[in-house]
Design a protein around this motif. Structure first.
Motif, mmCIF file in Angstrom:
data_model
loop_
_atom_site.group_PDB
_atom_site.id
_atom_site.type_symbol
_atom_site.label_atom_id
_atom_site.label_comp_id
_atom_site.label_asym_id
_atom_site.label_seq_id
_atom_site.Cartn_x
_atom_site.Cartn_y
_atom_site.Cartn_z
ATOM 1 N N VAL A 28 -32.983 3.843 -2.965
ATOM 2 C CA VAL A 28 -32.014 4.793 -2.478
ATOM 3 C C VAL A 28 -31.723 4.811 -1.279
ATOM 4 C CG1 VAL A 28 -31.396 6.571 -4.396
ATOM 5 C CG2 VAL A 28 -32.586 7.390 -2.337
ATOM 6 N N ASN A 51 -26.233 -0.221 -1.483
ATOM 7 C CA ASN A 51 -25.872 0.003 -1.541
ATOM 8 C C ASN A 51 -24.820 0.380 -3.122
ATOM 9 O OD1 ASN A 51 -25.410 1.624 0.421
ATOM 10 N ND2 ASN A 51 -24.376 -0.602 1.213
ATOM 11 N N PRO A 52 -24.407 1.286 -3.785
ATOM 12 C CA PRO A 52 -24.017 1.016 -5.049
ATOM 13 C C PRO A 52 -23.098 0.065 -4.953
ATOM 14 C CG PRO A 52 -23.753 3.385 -4.592
ATOM 15 C CD PRO A 52 -24.283 2.679 -3.155
ATOM 16 N N GLY A 53 -23.215 -0.733 -6.194
ATOM 17 C CA GLY A 53 -22.361 -2.204 -6.489
ATOM 18 C C GLY A 53 -22.919 -3.319 -5.865
ATOM 19 N N GLU A 54 -24.180 -3.662 -4.479
ATOM 20 C CA GLU A 54 -24.560 -4.265 -4.654
ATOM 21 C C GLU A 54 -25.583 -4.539 -5.485
ATOM 22 O OE1 GLU A 54 -24.876 -3.726 0.988
ATOM 23 O OE2 GLU A 54 -26.484 -3.518 -0.563
ATOM 24 N N LYS A 88 -29.965 1.003 -11.820
ATOM 25 C CA LYS A 88 -28.683 1.101 -12.294
ATOM 26 C C LYS A 88 -28.203 2.515 -12.527
ATOM 27 C CE LYS A 88 -29.253 -2.140 -16.205
ATOM 28 N NZ LYS A 88 -29.819 -2.308 -17.184
ATOM 29 N N TYR A 118 -28.323 4.505 -9.912
ATOM 30 C CA TYR A 118 -27.262 4.193 -8.448
ATOM 31 C C TYR A 118 -26.147 3.490 -8.374
ATOM 32 C CZ TYR A 118 -30.033 8.421 -7.358
ATOM 33 O OH TYR A 118 -30.661 9.432 -6.923
ATOM 34 N N GLY A 119 -25.775 2.352 -9.930
ATOM 35 C CA GLY A 119 -24.867 2.195 -9.391
ATOM 36 C C GLY A 119 -25.495 0.831 -8.707
ATOM 37 N N ILE A 120 -26.212 0.275 -9.129
ATOM 38 C CA ILE A 120 -27.147 -0.944 -8.017
ATOM 39 C C ILE A 120 -27.374 -1.817 -9.449
ATOM 40 C CG2 ILE A 120 -28.684 -1.941 -6.900
ATOM 41 C CD1 ILE A 120 -29.038 1.258 -5.561
ATOM 42 N N ASN A 122 -25.484 4.366 1.098
ATOM 43 C CA ASN A 122 -26.114 4.655 -0.177
ATOM 44 C C ASN A 122 -25.831 6.619 0.012
ATOM 45 O OD1 ASN A 122 -25.976 5.523 -3.323
ATOM 46 N ND2 ASN A 122 -28.310 4.117 -3.472
#
Ligand code: PMP
Length: 378
Positions: free
Chosen positions: A72, A76-79, A98, A100-102, A217
Motif C-alpha cells: 500500500v 497506487n490503485p490502477g498501477e 487485487k 487495493y485495485g493494483i 494510495n
C-alpha cells in the motif's frame, strides 16, 4: 508417555526461556523516555539482522501486515506491479494487490520451482512502465529459496524498487539488504527471530522511501510516513512486552553472529535433506533452501503430522492448499539444537512405520547425525 512440545513448524518456532522471561517484565507506558529509548535501541539492533543501515520499522501484526504495508505504500490503485507467484505466499502478494485495485503482472510458476533473474529481466523489459517487483525470498509453502542476490543486481541503481517477502527467509538464509541492493524487506517474528508471533518488520531504503512519499494510495494504520515521522517512537501503542523480548532475541542473535546463524540453518537443512534421501523419500523443491525442507509424502501428510504431533510431540507442517496431503514440511527455523533435528527425524521414522509406510529405523537419523557431526566436530 512423557511428551515435550517440539516446534519443527515453519512458524511459530521455539522461543528461548531467556526471551520468554523478558516478556514477563512489568509493562510500562509506551510513551515514557525509558520505553522509547529501549525501542530506539532495539530498532537499531534489528538493522543488523537485515544487514542494513536504513530504518527498520516494527509493526504490531503478523507477517502479512508487513506485506500489506509494502504494497500500500509503494503502488497506487490502477498501477501495475510485477509479482512472482510460485506458491501460497506469492499468491498472497497477488491477493493483496487485487484488494487495493493494483494490477498484478504475474510471473506465475509451478509450485516447487524458483524464479530466475532472467525471468525478472524479461518481465521488466516487457513492462517498462512497471516500477515495483514483489518477490518471496523463501516460499514457505514449497521450501524453495530464490536467487535474490542475482535478482537485486537487475534493479540496483535503477528506478525499479525490489521488494522481498523475507518473512521466513530472514536469518535462515543470507540476506545482505544494503550490499545486494534490496529496497524493501519484510519479516515476521515467529520465524528465525526466536520470538512468539505478533510482530512484523519492514526495512526500507532511501530509494524506496522516496517512492513511498509520492505514493497516493489510501492507507492509515500501515502508513509508513506516519512511522517515519514518529520514529524512534511508534505512531500507535507499541507491543511493549514483545519489544522487551525482541531486544533480548536480537542481542542473542548478534552475540551468535549473523554468519553463524545462517550457517546453523544451513547445517540443519543439509542434515535433514540427507536424512530424507536415506529414508528413500524425495524433496519437493527444485531449489531447496534452509528455512524448511518440503518432502513429497508417501502417505497423506495430514495423517503423518497428526501422529508426529499427538503421539511424539513433534509439530511439523503438512502442505498448504492445493498441496495439502501431498507434501510435509520440516522447519529448521529459529531456536533449535542439532538434537532437535535428530528428534524430528526419529519421530518421522517412527510415524511413517506406524502408518504402514515401512522405513528402516535409524537410517535417516544416521545420515543426519553424520552431517551434523561433520559440521560441528569436523
Ligand atoms: N510470507 C511467508 C514467506 C511466510 O512464511 C508467512 C507465514 N507462514 C507469511 C508471509 C505470512 O505471515 P503471517 O502468517 O505471520 O501473517
Amino acid at each position: 508417555m512423557v511428551r515435550r512440545y517440539l516446534l519443527l513448524s515453519p512458524g511459530p518456532t521455539p522461543v528461548p526461556q531467556e526471551v520468554l522471561l523478558e516478556g514477563a517484565k512489568e509493562t510500562i507506558h509506551h510513551r515514557t523516555p525509558e520505553f522509547v529509548n529501549l525501542l530506539k535501541e532495539t530498532l537499531e539492533l534489528t538493522k543488523y539482522v537485515f544487514q542494513t543501515q536504513h530504518p527498520v520499522y516494527v509493526l504490531s501484526s503478523s507477517g502479512t501486515g508487513g506485506m500489506e504495508t509494502a504494497m500500500v505504500n509503494l503502488v497506487n490503485p490502477g498501477e501495475k506491479a510485477i509479482i512472482v507467484n510460485a506458491g501460497k505466499f506469492g499468491e498472497r502478494w497477488v491477493d493483496i494487490a487485487k484488494a487495493y485495485g493494483i494490477v498484478p503482472v504475474e510471473i506465475k510458476l509451478p509450485w516447487g520451482t524458483a524464479v530466475t533473474p532472467e525471468m525478472i529481466e524479461k518481465a521488466l523489459k516487457e513492462n517498462p512502465d512497471v516500477k515495483v517487483v514483489f518477490t518471496t525470498y523463501s516460499e514457505t509453502s514449497t521450501g524453495t529459496v530464490i536467487d535474490l542476490e542475482g535478482i537485486a543486481k537487475l534493479t540496483k541503481g535503477t528506478d525499479v524498487i525490489l521488494v522481498t517477502d523475507a518473512v521466513s527467509g530472514l536469518l535462515a538464509e543470507p540476506l545482505k539488504m544494503d550490499e545486494w541492493g534490496i529496497d524493501v524487506a519484510v519479516s515476521g517474528a515467529q520465524k528465525g527471530w526466536m520470538l512468539p508471533p505478533g510482530l512484523a518488520f519492514i526495512a526500507v531504503n532511501d530509494k524506496a522511501y522516496a517512492k513511498i512519499e509520492k505514493c497516493t494510495n489510501s492507507r492509515y494504520y500501515f502508513d509508513l510516513r506516519k512511522y517515519k515521522k514518529s520514529a524512534p517512537d511508534n505512531p500507535w501503542t507499541t507491543a511493549v512486552n514483545l519489544i522487551y523480548m525482541l531486544n533480548k532475541a536480537v542481542k542473542m542473535l548478534k552475540e551468535e553472529g549473523i554468519e553463524n546463524v545462517w550457517a546453523r540453518h544451513k547445517l540443519y537443512g543439509e542434515a535433514t535433506r540427507a536424512a530424507i534421501k536415506e529414508i528413500g523419500l524425495e524433496l519437493f523443491s527444485e531449489r531447496p533452501g534452509n528455512v524448511l525442507t518440503a518432502v513429497k509424502s508417501p502417505i497423506p501428510s495430514s495423517n503423518l503430522t497428526k501422529v508426529m504431533r499427538d503421539k511424539y510431540g513433534v509439530t511439523i507442517a503438512a502442505g498448504q492448499e492445493p498441496m495439502k496431503d501431498e507434501i510435509f514440511r520440516i522447519s529448521h527455523l529459529g531456536y533449535l539444537t542439532p538434537f532437535d533435528i535428530i528428534t524430528g527425524i526419529t519421530a518421522l521414522e517412527f510415524s511413517l512405520n506406524e502408518l504402514g509406510y515401512k522405513v528402516e529405523i535409524g537410517k535417516g537419523v544416521k545420515a543426519a547425525e553424520e552431517v551434523l557431526f561433520k559440521g560441528l566436530v569436523g
